[in-house]
Design an enzyme around this catalytic site. Structure first.
Site, mmCIF file in Angstrom:
data_model
loop_
_atom_site.group_PDB
_atom_site.id
_atom_site.type_symbol
_atom_site.label_atom_id
_atom_site.label_comp_id
_atom_site.label_asym_id
_atom_site.label_seq_id
_atom_site.Cartn_x
_atom_site.Cartn_y
_atom_site.Cartn_z
ATOM 1 C CE LYS A 1 2.831 -0.138 -27.921
ATOM 2 N NZ LYS A 1 2.548 1.145 -27.694
ATOM 3 N NE ARG A 54 0.851 4.539 -30.914
ATOM 4 C CZ ARG A 54 0.706 4.797 -29.634
ATOM 5 N NH1 ARG A 54 -0.334 5.440 -29.214
ATOM 6 N NH2 ARG A 54 1.601 4.392 -28.767
ATOM 7 N NE ARG A 86 0.322 1.469 -19.011
ATOM 8 C CZ ARG A 86 0.301 1.445 -20.331
ATOM 9 N NH1 ARG A 86 1.168 0.720 -21.004
ATOM 10 N NH2 ARG A 86 -0.596 2.147 -20.981
ATOM 11 N NE ARG A 127 0.451 5.820 -19.980
ATOM 12 C CZ ARG A 127 0.869 5.382 -21.173
ATOM 13 N NH1 ARG A 127 1.959 4.648 -21.256
ATOM 14 N NH2 ARG A 127 0.205 5.653 -22.265
HETATM 15 P P1 AMP Z 1 1.925 5.571 -25.572
HETATM 16 O O1 AMP Z 1 2.801 5.876 -24.419
HETATM 17 O O2 AMP Z 1 2.653 4.974 -26.727
HETATM 18 O O3 AMP Z 1 0.709 4.765 -25.175
HETATM 19 O O4 AMP Z 1 1.369 6.977 -26.112
HETATM 20 C C1 AMP Z 1 0.631 7.846 -25.255
HETATM 21 C C2 AMP Z 1 -0.212 8.808 -26.083
HETATM 22 O O5 AMP Z 1 0.642 9.637 -26.889
HETATM 23 C C3 AMP Z 1 -1.180 8.173 -27.068
HETATM 24 O O6 AMP Z 1 -2.380 7.724 -26.472
HETATM 25 C C4 AMP Z 1 -1.404 9.340 -28.047
HETATM 26 O O7 AMP Z 1 -2.256 10.311 -27.496
HETATM 27 C C5 AMP Z 1 0.014 9.927 -28.128
HETATM 28 N N1 AMP Z 1 0.781 9.259 -29.209
HETATM 29 C C6 AMP Z 1 1.880 8.477 -29.050
HETATM 30 N N2 AMP Z 1 2.311 8.019 -30.243
HETATM 31 C C7 AMP Z 1 1.456 8.519 -31.170
HETATM 32 C C8 AMP Z 1 1.351 8.400 -32.584
HETATM 33 N N3 AMP Z 1 2.217 7.689 -33.302
HETATM 34 N N4 AMP Z 1 0.323 9.051 -33.204
HETATM 35 C C9 AMP Z 1 -0.548 9.794 -32.515
HETATM 36 N N5 AMP Z 1 -0.525 9.932 -31.177
HETATM 37 C C10 AMP Z 1 0.474 9.308 -30.505
#
Ligand code: AMP
Length: 219
Positions: free
Chosen positions: A14, A89, A123, A156
């Protein structure tokens, strides 16, 4: 003005796809995960609240997420539009979003779960500039060193086996059902996330009726 949302399981690319689209069409890439990571890194109040959730691969509470998205979009620095990555989400976030914002399309990237796990495990993220790498498809020129800034590449903290399982479970149970809702609204385009980033991007642009060649985007 082009306003897109990009969705897909963790590891589906993404962020990479959103960046490629934003770069060539002058869109602002808004990654909710990146915003939260910035807060954690800079030890802000928000960062201290979201750190545990993120480390364990759990979703941050909806209210905090909606506030962060609202604040970011309210900055109105997106003259030509935006690509929102990582939001919504779940159903509550989708309701909030659809009530408050008009979007042109939701891009859904499809990727089988075993491929998503493999990608997340390979990653790496630059600890300096935040650039994403993947030891299968997007390797740095020098192992463990960022091509862009020379920073050290790290895993990460939420790419552990437990957190990966939790995140994919949330995706299946909470995020996938909203894709159905968006499908009914006929604003969704689905692309196969398995090929190379360039091919995924080309398919996405064709489905969005955008020029596939970057140069052509300016004309
Ligand atoms: P990502 O980089 O998109 O994988 O997001 C990393 C982390 O941020 C996720 O695992 C959640 O803990 C938090 N996060 C990101 N976007 C959301 C969202 N829309 N709703 C809730 N938590 C989020």
């Amino acid at each position: 003005m082009r306003k897109y949302v990009i969705m897909g399981p963790q590891g589906s690319g993404k962020g990479t796809q959103a960046k490629m689209l934003a770069r060539d069409f002058d869109l602002v890439h808004i990654s909710v995960g990146d915003i939260f990571r910035w807060h954690v890194q800079n030890r802000t109040k928000i960062g201290s609240k979201v750190q545990r959730y993120m480390k364990e691969g759990r979703l941050v509470p909806d209210e905090m997420v909606s506030d962060v998205v609202k604040d970011r979009l309210d900055q109105h620095d997106w003259r030509f539009g935006f690509v929102l990555d990582g939001f919504p989400r779940n159903a509550a976030q989708a309701d909030f979003f659809l009530e408050n914002y008009d979007i042109d399309a939701v891009i859904a990237i499809d990727l089988p779960e075993d491929a998503a796990i493999e990608r997340m495990q390979s990653r790496r993220l630059c600890s300096g500039c935040g650039l994403d790498y993947n030891l299968i498809q997007l390797r740095p020129k020098v192992p463990d060193i960022c091509d862009n800034c020379g920073g050290r590449l790290v895993t990460r903290p939420d790419d552990t086996p437990e957190a990966i399982r939790a995140r994919l479970k949330d995706y299946r149970e909470k995020t996938e059902p909203i894709l159905e809702l968006l499908r009914e609204k006929e604003i969704i385009v689905t692309v196969d996330g398995t090929p190379s980033p360039e091919r995924v991007q080309a398919e996405m642009r064709r489905k969005l009726s955008l020029p596939v060649e970057p140069g052509a985007a300016q004309s």
